[in-house]
Write an enzyme that holds these catalytic residues in place. Structure first.
Site, mmCIF file in Angstrom:
data_model
loop_
_atom_site.group_PDB
_atom_site.id
_atom_site.type_symbol
_atom_site.label_atom_id
_atom_site.label_comp_id
_atom_site.label_asym_id
_atom_site.label_seq_id
_atom_site.Cartn_x
_atom_site.Cartn_y
_atom_site.Cartn_z
ATOM 1 N N ASN A 38 -4.722 -7.269 6.123
ATOM 2 C CA ASN A 38 -4.845 -5.797 6.157
ATOM 3 C C ASN A 38 -6.298 -5.548 5.747
ATOM 4 O O ASN A 38 -6.667 -5.784 4.592
ATOM 5 C CB ASN A 38 -3.862 -5.226 5.139
ATOM 6 C CG ASN A 38 -3.510 -3.758 5.346
ATOM 7 O OD1 ASN A 38 -2.913 -3.158 4.460
ATOM 8 N ND2 ASN A 38 -3.836 -3.175 6.470
ATOM 9 N N ASN A 92 -7.389 6.381 6.559
ATOM 10 C CA ASN A 92 -6.846 5.642 7.697
ATOM 11 C C ASN A 92 -7.809 5.695 8.886
ATOM 12 O O ASN A 92 -8.678 6.579 8.942
ATOM 13 C CB ASN A 92 -5.501 6.258 8.105
ATOM 14 C CG ASN A 92 -4.411 5.960 7.099
ATOM 15 O OD1 ASN A 92 -4.251 4.827 6.655
ATOM 16 N ND2 ASN A 92 -3.636 6.986 6.740
ATOM 17 N N CYS A 101 -2.563 2.706 -1.445
ATOM 18 C CA CYS A 101 -2.741 1.598 -0.519
ATOM 19 C C CYS A 101 -2.635 0.293 -1.313
ATOM 20 O O CYS A 101 -3.509 -0.002 -2.128
ATOM 21 C CB CYS A 101 -4.118 1.757 0.102
ATOM 22 S SG CYS A 101 -4.606 0.405 1.101
ATOM 23 N N ASN A 103 -2.507 -3.061 -0.421
ATOM 24 C CA ASN A 103 -3.445 -4.150 -0.144
ATOM 25 C C ASN A 103 -4.871 -3.695 -0.445
ATOM 26 O O ASN A 103 -5.709 -4.480 -0.891
ATOM 27 C CB ASN A 103 -3.341 -4.587 1.319
ATOM 28 C CG ASN A 103 -2.031 -5.304 1.614
ATOM 29 O OD1 ASN A 103 -1.565 -6.108 0.801
ATOM 30 N ND2 ASN A 103 -1.430 -5.006 2.744
ATOM 31 N N HIS A 194 7.459 6.144 3.308
ATOM 32 C CA HIS A 194 7.899 4.974 4.076
ATOM 33 C C HIS A 194 9.297 5.199 4.639
ATOM 34 O O HIS A 194 10.146 5.799 3.982
ATOM 35 C CB HIS A 194 7.915 3.721 3.185
ATOM 36 C CG HIS A 194 6.547 3.289 2.784
ATOM 37 N ND1 HIS A 194 5.806 2.393 3.533
ATOM 38 C CD2 HIS A 194 5.765 3.664 1.752
ATOM 39 C CE1 HIS A 194 4.620 2.232 2.948
ATOM 40 N NE2 HIS A 194 4.573 2.997 1.862
ATOM 41 N N GLU A 243 1.907 1.356 10.568
ATOM 42 C CA GLU A 243 1.334 2.199 9.525
ATOM 43 C C GLU A 243 0.965 3.585 10.032
ATOM 44 O O GLU A 243 0.345 3.716 11.085
ATOM 45 C CB GLU A 243 0.058 1.549 8.973
ATOM 46 C CG GLU A 243 0.302 0.712 7.763
ATOM 47 C CD GLU A 243 -1.018 0.280 7.143
ATOM 48 O OE1 GLU A 243 -1.918 1.108 6.953
ATOM 49 O OE2 GLU A 243 -1.137 -0.927 6.871
ATOM 50 N N ARG A 244 1.289 4.553 9.214
ATOM 51 C CA ARG A 244 0.853 5.929 9.459
ATOM 52 C C ARG A 244 -0.679 5.949 9.593
ATOM 53 O O ARG A 244 -1.390 5.393 8.755
ATOM 54 C CB ARG A 244 1.275 6.789 8.272
ATOM 55 C CG ARG A 244 0.769 8.214 8.314
ATOM 56 C CD ARG A 244 1.240 9.028 7.131
ATOM 57 N NE ARG A 244 0.627 8.600 5.873
ATOM 58 C CZ ARG A 244 0.690 9.279 4.723
ATOM 59 N NH1 ARG A 244 1.379 10.396 4.672
ATOM 60 N NH2 ARG A 244 0.120 8.829 3.628
ATOM 61 N N CYS A 252 1.229 -4.479 4.819
ATOM 62 C CA CYS A 252 1.147 -3.206 4.106
ATOM 63 C C CYS A 252 1.743 -3.418 2.716
ATOM 64 O O CYS A 252 2.920 -3.771 2.589
ATOM 65 C CB CYS A 252 1.928 -2.148 4.878
ATOM 66 S SG CYS A 252 1.939 -0.532 4.094
ATOM 67 N N THR A 254 2.095 -1.208 0.073
ATOM 68 C CA THR A 254 3.082 -0.199 -0.318
ATOM 69 C C THR A 254 4.357 -0.394 0.497
ATOM 70 O O THR A 254 5.459 -0.199 -0.021
ATOM 71 C CB THR A 254 2.531 1.234 -0.104
ATOM 72 O OG1 THR A 254 2.000 1.340 1.207
ATOM 73 C CG2 THR A 254 1.450 1.569 -1.121
ATOM 74 N N GLY A 255 4.210 -0.826 1.753
ATOM 75 C CA GLY A 255 5.373 -1.058 2.615
ATOM 76 C C GLY A 255 6.227 -2.216 2.119
ATOM 77 O O GLY A 255 7.462 -2.171 2.204
HETATM 78 O O1 ZDP Z 1 0.197 5.833 3.902
HETATM 79 C C1 ZDP Z 1 -0.619 5.564 4.795
HETATM 80 O O2 ZDP Z 1 -1.092 6.454 5.523
HETATM 81 C C2 ZDP Z 1 -1.026 4.120 4.981
HETATM 82 N N1 ZDP Z 1 -1.468 3.875 6.321
HETATM 83 C C3 ZDP Z 1 -2.098 3.819 3.974
HETATM 84 C C4 ZDP Z 1 -2.441 2.376 3.895
HETATM 85 C C5 ZDP Z 1 -1.377 1.552 3.211
HETATM 86 C C6 ZDP Z 1 -1.738 0.072 3.147
HETATM 87 N N2 ZDP Z 1 -1.490 -0.607 4.369
HETATM 88 C C7 ZDP Z 1 -1.004 -0.636 2.023
HETATM 89 O O3 ZDP Z 1 -1.229 -1.856 1.926
HETATM 90 O O4 ZDP Z 1 -0.299 -0.050 1.233
HETATM 91 C C8 ZDP Z 1 -3.153 -0.100 2.897
#
Ligand code: ZDP
Length: 308
Positions: A38, A92, A101, A103, A194, A243-244, A252, A254-255
Site C-alpha cells: 500500500n 486519496n 490510514c 498502513n 468499512h 478502497e474508497r 489496507c 484499517t480494512g
Molecule cells: O478511508 C479511506 O478513504 C481509505 N482509502 C484511506 C486509506 C486507508 C489505508 N489503505 C489503510 O491502510 O488504512 C491507507
C-alpha cells in the site's frame, strides 16, 4: 485519470496547483514508502503545510497519478501538532481526505523516527480519527516494524456512517447492489468507514466491478472502503480490498482491523489473527481493553523532488 489543465497555469504535465495562490512552491521533496504494497508519497512538512488547503486535493490527484505523477495509493503529510509528536493527514488518489490510514501511519512514523525526530520508540500521532499511539521496532536506528493502537472499532451505524440499520449495529445485513445481486454486509468504522463481506474464494471475485458499486452505495453516505474476507481459520483471514477514493490496492490497514472486528463479532475468528492481504501480512489483535492493535512493516523505497 485525466490530467487537469488550466490556461492560467499550464505546465508540461498539464497539472495546475496554483488556484489563486501566487507564492506556492513549485517543487517539493518527498519520500516514496509502502506498507505491504500500500504505497504512499510521504511529505515531511514539520514547519507547516507548504501548499494552501485548497491545493491539497489537486496535489494528491497529481502526485498519486501513476502516469502523470509519482504514483501512489495516497499522499501523506507529516505536519506539526500541539497535542502529539506530529500530525498525519492522508489524501486519496481521487483527492478526498481520509480520517485514518493503517498502513500509512506506519510509514509516517517510520519517516519521523528514521530522521531522529522521535524522542523514543513510542510515538503519538494526531489524525482526523483521534490521537494514535504507535510503537516502533527498529534496527540500526531505522524503523522496521510498527505497532499501532488503532482504537476501538465503531459499530454504531450513525457513526460509521451507514443507513443500513437504526439500531446498535449493522452486522450481517443484506444489501442489494444494482445489477449484481445481494450481499450480506457488516458495517464497521476504524475512524474511516468499512463494509466487510465474508466470502469463499475471494481471489475469484470481480472486485473491480463490485467495489465501486459498494463504495458509492447510498447506504454509505460518506462512501466506504470494501473488504472481502475469506476465513481460512479462526486465526487466519485472507482479505481483498477495494478502497474508497483509491480503488483496488494491495493492502489496507484499517480494512484488516475492520475485517477482524467483524469476524470476531460474528463468531468467525478469535481476537488475534494473521491477516493476509495481496501485498503481505498484518498481525491484528483486538485486545481485552477493547482496542485493536495492528503490527506490520514500513518500507522506504526512494526519495525525490516533485516539480510542476
Ligand atoms: O478511508 C479511506 O478513504 C481509505 N482509502 C484511506 C486509506 C486507508 C489505508 N489503505 C489503510 O491502510 O488504512 C491507507
Amino acid at each position: 485519470m485525466v490530467a487537469k489543465a488550466s490556461a492560467a497555469c499550464q505546465n508540461d504535465s498539464g497539472w495546475c496547483l496554483e488556484m489563486g495562490r501566487l507564492s506556492c512552491p513549485r517543487s517539493l521533496l518527498f519520500t516514496k514508502m509502502h506498507g505491504i504494497g500500500n504505497d504512499f508519497v510521504v511529505i515531511g512538512a514539520l514547519d507547516g503545510l507548504p501548499l494552501s488547503e485548497e491545493q491539497l486535493s489537486t496535489f494528491a490527484q497529481f502526485a498519486c497519478d501513476r502516469h502523470f505523477g509519482v504514483g501512489a495509493d495516497g499522499v501523506i503529510w507529516v505536519l506539526p501538532s500541539s497535542v502529539a509528536d506530529f500530525q498525519m493527514r492522508i489524501f486519496n488518489p481521487d483527492g478526498s481526505e481520509a480520517e485514518m490510514c493503517g498502513n500509512g501511519i506506519r510509514c509516517a512514523v517510520k519517516w519521523f523516527y528514521d530522521r531522529d525526530y522521535a524522542k523514543d520508540a513510542v510515538v503519538k500521532v494526531e489524525t482526523k480519527a483521534g490521537i494514535k499511539t504507535v510503537w516502533v521496532q527498529a534496527k540500526d536506528g531505522k524503523a522496521t516494524a510498527v505497532t499501532v493502537d488503532m482504537g476501538e472499532p465503531i459499530f454504531l451505524p450513525s457513526q460509521i456512517p451507514t443507513t443500513l440499520s437504526s439500531g446498535e449495529e449493522a452486522l450481517e445485513v443484506p444489501l442489494s447492489v444494482e445489477g449484481i445481486g445481494t450481499f450480506v454486509v457488516n458495517a464497521v468504522s476504524m475512524g474511516n468507514p468499512h463494509c466487510v463481506i465474508f466470502a469463499n474464494a475471494v481471489d475469484e471475485l470481480p472486485l473491480e466491478l463490485i467495489g465501486p458499486k459498494l463504495e458509492h452505495h447510498p447506504a454509505f453516505p460518506q462512501r466506504t472502503n470494501v473488504e472481502f474476507v475469506q476465513v481460512l481459520s479462526p486465526r487466519e483471514l485472507k482479505v481483498r480490498v477495494w478502497e474508497r477514493g483509491a480503488g483496488l490496492t494491495l493492502a489496507c490497514g484499517t480494512g484488516a482491523c475492520a475485517s477482524l472486528a467483524a469476524a470476531v463479532k460474528t463468531g468467525r475468528a478469535e481476537r488475534k489473527a494473521l491477516v493476509h492481504l495481496p501485498g503481505g501480512d498484518l498481525e491484528v489483535e483486538w485486545r481485552n481493553d477493547g482496542r485493536i492493535y495492528m503490527t506490520g512493516p514500513a518500507v522506504e523505497v526512494f526519495r525525490g523532488e516533485l516539480v510542476w
